[in-house]
Design an enzyme around this catalytic site. Structure first.
Site, PDB file in Angstrom:
ATOM      1  N   SER A  24       0.832  -1.204   0.000  1.00 13.46           N
ATOM      2  CA  SER A  24       0.000   0.000   0.000  1.00 13.46           C
ATOM      3  C   SER A  24       0.871   1.261   0.000  1.00 13.46           C
ATOM      4  O   SER A  24       0.485   2.291  -0.543  1.00 13.46           O
ATOM      5  CB  SER A  24      -0.883  -0.004   1.248  1.00 13.46           C
ATOM      6  OG  SER A  24      -0.066  -0.106   2.404  1.00 13.46           O
ATOM      7  N   TYR A  55      -4.125   0.485   3.924  1.00  9.12           N
ATOM      8  CA  TYR A  55      -5.013  -0.662   3.761  1.00  9.12           C
ATOM      9  C   TYR A  55      -5.631  -1.100   5.090  1.00  9.12           C
ATOM     10  O   TYR A  55      -6.699  -1.692   5.125  1.00  9.12           O
ATOM     11  CB  TYR A  55      -4.229  -1.855   3.191  1.00  9.12           C
ATOM     12  CG  TYR A  55      -4.062  -1.850   1.684  1.00  9.12           C
ATOM     13  CD1 TYR A  55      -4.542  -0.813   0.891  1.00  9.12           C
ATOM     14  CD2 TYR A  55      -3.415  -2.918   1.058  1.00  9.12           C
ATOM     15  CE1 TYR A  55      -4.382  -0.831  -0.483  1.00  9.12           C
ATOM     16  CE2 TYR A  55      -3.250  -2.945  -0.321  1.00  9.12           C
ATOM     17  CZ  TYR A  55      -3.735  -1.899  -1.088  1.00  9.12           C
ATOM     18  OH  TYR A  55      -3.579  -1.935  -2.438  1.00  9.12           O
ATOM     19  N   GLY A  56      -4.881  -0.884   6.182  1.00  7.03           N
ATOM     20  CA  GLY A  56      -5.227  -1.487   7.466  1.00  7.03           C
ATOM     21  C   GLY A  56      -6.579  -1.093   8.011  1.00  7.03           C
ATOM     22  O   GLY A  56      -7.150  -1.801   8.841  1.00  7.03           O
ATOM     23  N   CYS A  87       2.668  -7.249   1.677  1.00  9.61           N
ATOM     24  CA  CYS A  87       1.684  -6.626   2.562  1.00  9.61           C
ATOM     25  C   CYS A  87       0.860  -7.729   3.218  1.00  9.61           C
ATOM     26  O   CYS A  87       0.183  -8.496   2.527  1.00  9.61           O
ATOM     27  CB  CYS A  87       0.779  -5.697   1.750  1.00  9.61           C
ATOM     28  SG  CYS A  87      -0.552  -4.963   2.712  1.00  9.61           S
ATOM     29  N   ASN A  88       0.936  -7.798   4.551  1.00  9.88           N
ATOM     30  CA  ASN A  88       0.162  -8.809   5.277  1.00  9.88           C
ATOM     31  C   ASN A  88      -1.336  -8.555   5.161  1.00  9.88           C
ATOM     32  O   ASN A  88      -2.125  -9.483   5.019  1.00  9.88           O
ATOM     33  CB  ASN A  88       0.534  -8.789   6.763  1.00  9.88           C
ATOM     34  CG  ASN A  88       1.947  -9.227   7.044  1.00  9.88           C
ATOM     35  OD1 ASN A  88       2.197 -10.372   7.387  1.00  9.88           O
ATOM     36  ND2 ASN A  88       2.908  -8.322   6.909  1.00  9.88           N
ATOM     37  N   CYS A 201       3.261  -6.629   9.863  1.00  8.23           N
ATOM     38  CA  CYS A 201       2.965  -5.566   8.901  1.00  8.23           C
ATOM     39  C   CYS A 201       4.328  -5.175   8.349  1.00  8.23           C
ATOM     40  O   CYS A 201       5.273  -4.947   9.128  1.00  8.23           O
ATOM     41  CB  CYS A 201       2.298  -4.384   9.596  1.00  8.23           C
ATOM     42  SG  CYS A 201       2.232  -2.907   8.545  1.00  8.23           S
ATOM     43  N   THR A 202       4.438  -5.111   7.031  1.00 13.07           N
ATOM     44  CA  THR A 202       5.771  -4.896   6.447  1.00 13.07           C
ATOM     45  C   THR A 202       6.319  -3.499   6.737  1.00 13.07           C
ATOM     46  O   THR A 202       7.505  -3.245   6.530  1.00 13.07           O
ATOM     47  CB  THR A 202       5.733  -5.149   4.922  1.00 13.07           C
ATOM     48  OG1 THR A 202       4.673  -4.378   4.338  1.00 13.07           O
ATOM     49  CG2 THR A 202       5.514  -6.622   4.630  1.00 13.07           C
TER      50      THR A 202
END
Ligand code: DGL
Length: 290
Positions: A24, A55-56, A87-88, A201-202
């Site tokens: 993202s 995104y989260g 991206c997780n 989370c990256t």
């Protein structure tokens, strides 16, 4: 940045080919760095869905609708050999949806729960992610499969995503901000026994040092970056010789609308920044043959 964490017997791979890393925002740069360290001859491109960041805090429906479209549009532009969802939040929700619309290998990023369960000595692990990743059925399944006998304390933080972005832009941030962002893990019942935290989370490995410095007890912070790099090399098709030449970044918003992001991308070795925003993101035809 990564060289201090590489094992002394580390051997880079001679693999060539074009890899497109996607997130993202800037979080996937932590994964791109791992891939670059393992495969220095790869052509690594970077893409950020800057038009839909973060995104989260987005709904599952909105992300599932958007991700396959964005992925296909980017792949049409860049024509990579492998697409890496760094991206997780996206991978734990929509990896199958993205795979369904691409005809190249797709590597996803999921929380490093299995290695954390193997590493903990106290039997209590923290999981730091976005609120989206925390509530995913996929995350619950990972815990059920690999950490059934482990206490997993979870906390979802958009605040920490924003702190990581600000840090990457070069902002000077007080250590208290990081202490507050991870405090709910340690303050939860059993939190004083946490000895391992999964950075799911990256974005978060960007501020690993700040998290270490602001933790109330000694903790190992682990992430999936190195495993994703290994998987990327593993799935690379064999006939990709000479398709290197990376260094381009692709945004879903006009670059002038994301000057901070552009600054960070250049700092991480992506000097050429282009936009795919001028073409509407929609599904119109079958995937382009590569
Ligand atoms: N970097 C993303 C992840 O790994 C999330 C950041 C966001 O909320 O956009 O989950």
């Amino acid at each position: 940045m990564l060289t201090d964490t590489l094992p002394s017997n580390f051997m880079p791979s001679p693999a060539r080919g074009r890899v497109l890393v996607f997130d993202s925002g800037v979080g996937g740069l932590t994964v791109a760095e791992e891939i670059r360290a393992l495969g220095p001859a790869l052509g690594i491109h970077y893409s950020a869905d800057s038009g839909f960041f973060p995104y989260g805090d987005k709904s599952d429906e909105a992300l599932r609708d958007r991700l396959p479209k964005v992925a296909r549009r980017l792949v049409e532009y860049v024509r990579p050999d492998v697409f890496v969802i760094a991206c997780n939040t996206a991978s734990t929700l929509a990896l199958p949806d993205v795979r369904a619309v691409l005809d190249i290998p797709v590597v996803g990023t999921v929380p490093a729960i299995k290695p954390a369960a193997q590493l903990t000595r106290t039997g209590t692990v923290g999981l730091l992610a976005t609120p989206g990743t925390i509530r995913r059925a996929y995350t619950a399944e990972l815990i059920d499969t690999f950490a059934r006998d482990i206490q997993v304390i979870m906390h979802g933080s958009i605040e920490l995503v924003k702190l990581a972005e600000a840090h990457a832009r070069g902002e000077d941030l007080p250590v208290e901000a990081f202490a507050a962002a991870q405090a709910p893990l340690f303050e939860a019942p059993g939190g004083d026994r946490i000895d391992t935290i999964v950075l799911a989370c990256t974005h978060f490995p960007l501020v690993r040092a700040q998290l270490v410095a602001s933790a109330p007890q000694p903790v190992s912070y682990i992430d999936s970056g190195a495993a994703i790099a290994r998987q990327t090399i593993r799935v690379l098709p064999p006939d990709t010789e000479g398709r290197g030449l990376g260094g381009h970044a692709w945004l879903t918003s006009p670059p002038e609308e994301a000057p901070d992001l552009a600054l960070v991308l250049r700092r991480y070795g992506f000097p050429d920044i282009q936009s795919v925003a001028d073409v509407p993101i929609e599904m119109t035809s079958a995937p382009t043959a590569l």
